[in-house]
Design a protein around this motif. Structure first.
Motif, PDB file in Angstrom:
ATOM      1  N   THR A  20       0.842  -1.209   0.000  1.00  0.00           N
ATOM      2  CA  THR A  20       0.000   0.000   0.000  1.00  0.00           C
ATOM      3  C   THR A  20       0.869   1.247   0.000  1.00  0.00           C
ATOM      4  N   ARG A  32      -5.423   9.774   0.277  1.00  0.00           N
ATOM      5  CA  ARG A  32      -4.279   9.444   1.127  1.00  0.00           C
ATOM      6  C   ARG A  32      -3.538  10.686   1.611  1.00  0.00           C
ATOM      7  N   ASN A 103       6.086   9.606  13.926  1.00  0.00           N
ATOM      8  CA  ASN A 103       6.371   8.364  14.635  1.00  0.00           C
ATOM      9  C   ASN A 103       7.491   8.574  15.632  1.00  0.00           C
ATOM     10  N   VAL A 132      -2.337   4.445   8.520  1.00  0.00           N
ATOM     11  CA  VAL A 132      -2.479   3.009   8.308  1.00  0.00           C
ATOM     12  C   VAL A 132      -3.932   2.665   7.950  1.00  0.00           C
ATOM     13  N   SER A 135      -4.228   2.939   4.342  1.00  0.00           N
ATOM     14  CA  SER A 135      -3.609   1.772   3.722  1.00  0.00           C
ATOM     15  C   SER A 135      -4.565   0.594   3.722  1.00  0.00           C
TER      16      SER A 135
END
Ligand SMILES: NC(=O)C1=CN([C@@H]2O[C@H](COP(=O)(O)OP(=O)(O)OC[C@H]3O[C@@H](n4cnc5c(N)ncnc54)[C@H](OP(=O)(O)O)[C@@H]3O)[C@@H](O)[C@H]2O)C=CC1
Ligand SMILES: O=C(O)CCC(=O)C(=O)O
Length: 305
Positions: A20, A32, A103, A132, A135
Motif C-alpha cells: 500500500t 491518502r 512516529n 495506516v 492503507s
C-alpha cells in the motif's frame, strides 16, 4: 512501493493489494494525502473533548511542516485554531497537550520532562493511525477491484476514527478513578448555585465492566448536585463551547436533592447488551473490525444522606 509491486507482480502476476501507499495510477487510494493529518485532527478533537475543550479558539505549535504537519495546520486553521509554527525543546514547552503526529517524536528524556510538567501526551500509535487506516482502505479497494471516490474515503475515515475514539478515548472520558473530576458552578460556602459534577470511571474498569458500576457522589456541603449524564462528550464540545453547562441538553441532566449513588452501565447501542472488551482489538483493531457504540446509562440508585 511501485518497485515492490513491480517485482512481486513479475513472479506472481499483477497483485496491487500486496503493498500500500502506491500512486493512484498503480492502485493507490484517493484521499491518502490528507488522511493522516485528518486522523490527527479527529484524535485531537476527541482528546480535547475529554477536557471540555474544542480546537476552536486554541493556539497551536506544529513541529515539522511536511505532509502531515501541513494538513494538520490547514484543518485546525479551518476549525478556528491559531497556528504558530515554531520548534521548541521540551524545557520550553508551555503547551498543555502534545499530539504525536510523527512516529516516535518524543525521546524518553523529553517524555520525562514533559510528564513532570503535567503535559498531556497523545501517543503516535493512536494519533497518526489515519495513515495506516488509509492503507487498509487501499487494500480493501484493491482486493475488491473497485476504486472508491474521495468522498467515500473521507467518510469512511471519519466513521472509523470516531469509532476508534469511542473505543479508546471516550470510555476514559466518562470516568477516571471514580471521583468527581470537574465541578462547575456552585459556591461551596454559600451554596448559592447548584454545582454540576462530571463523573469518570477508570477506563480499564470500564472496558472490563460486566456488572453495573456504582459511583458515590455528593460530599458537597449543600448536599445538592446536578449530575451530567452524557453519551458523547465530543458532540458537546464540538460546537466550540468549552463550557459544558450551557451546551448540555436538558435530558442529560439529573437534579439531585441529596448526595446519591449513581449506577453506570456499559451498554451496547447496536447489540443492546453489555459488551466484552477484547484487548486484542484496541488501538488498531478498528481496522476492518465490527464496532458497537457505547454509552453510559446512569441511574440514580439510592440516596445516601
Ligand atoms: N505521511 C503519512 O501518511 C504518515 C506519516 N507519519 C509520520 O509522520 C511524520 C511526518 O511525515 P510526513 O509529513 O509524511 O513527512 P514529510 O517528509 O512530508 O515532512 C516531514 C517534515 O518534518 C520536518 N522535520 C524533520 N525533522 C525535523 C525536526 N527535528 N524538527 C522539526 N521538523 C523536522 C521536515 O523539514 P525539512 O524538510 O526541512 O527537513 C519536513 O517538513 C513521520 O514521522 C512519518 O513517519 C505517520 C503516519 C502516516
Ligand atoms: O501508510 C501507512 O500504511 C502507514 C504510514 C505510516 O505509519 C508512516 O508513514 O509512518
Amino acid at each position: 512501493m511501485a518497485w515492490i509491486l513491480d517485482e512481486y507482480s513479475k513472479f506472481h502476476g499483477h497483485s496491487p493489494a500486496v503493498v500500500t501507499g502506491k500512486l493512484i495510477d498503480l492502485g493507490g487510494s484517493l484521499g491518502r494525502e490528507a488522511a493522516t493529518g485528518c486522523g490527527v485532527v479527529y484524535a485531537t478533537e476527541a482528546l480535547l473533548a475529554e477536557y471540555w475543550k474544542a480546537v476552536k479558539g486554541l493556539t497551536s505549535v506544529i513541529q515539522g511542516f511536511g505532509n502531515v504537519g501541513s494538513w494538520v495546520a490547514r484543518l485546525i486553521h479551518e476549525r478556528g485554531c491559531k497556528v504558530i509554527a515554531v520548534r521548541e525543546n521540551a524545557e520550553d514547552v508551555k503547551e498543555k497537550f502534545i499530539i504525536e503526529a510523527a512516529n516516535h517524536p518524543t525521546d524518553p528524556e523529553a517524555d520525562e520532562i514533559l510528564s513532570k510538567k503535567g503535559v498531556i501526551m497523545m501517543p503516535d500509535i493512536y494519533a497518526n493511525a489515519g495513515g495506516v487506516t488509509i492503507s487498509y482502505f487501499e487494500w480493501v479497494q484493491n482486493i475488491q477491484g473497485f476504486m472508491w471516490d474521495e468522498d467515500k474515503v473521507n467518510k469512511e475515515l471519519k466513521r472509523r476514527a470516531n469509532k476508534m475514539n469511542h473505543k479508546v478515548i471516550f470510555p476514559g472520558i466518562i470516568a477516571l478513578n471514580l471521583h468527581v473530576i470537574h465541578e462547575f458552578g456552585g459556591n461551596q460556602d454559600t451554596g448559592d448555585e447548584q454545582p454540576m459534577y462530571i463523573v469518570r470511571i477508570d477506563r480499564q474498569r470500564w472496558l472490563h465492566l460486566h456488572e453495573p458500576i456504582k459511583i458515590n457522589i455528593g460530599n458537597h456541603k449543600t448536599g445538592r448536585a446536578t449530575v451530567c449524564v452524557f453519551k458523547d462528550p465530543l458532540e458537546i464540545a464540538s460546537d466550540g463551547n468549552s463550557r459544558p453547562r450551557s451546551a448540555m441538553k436538558k435530558r442529560h441532566l439529573l437534579q439531585l436533592k441529596q448526595p446519591a449513588t449513581i449506577i453506570g452501565l456499559r451498554y451496547s447501542f447496536q447489540q443492546r447488551r453489555q459488551e466484552t472488551y477484547d484487548p486484542g482489538n484496541s488501538v488498531f483493531g478498528f481496522v476492518g473490525h465490527r464496532f458497537c457504540h457505547f454509552f453510559l446509562v446512569c441511574l440514580v440508585f439510592s440516596v445516601l444522606a
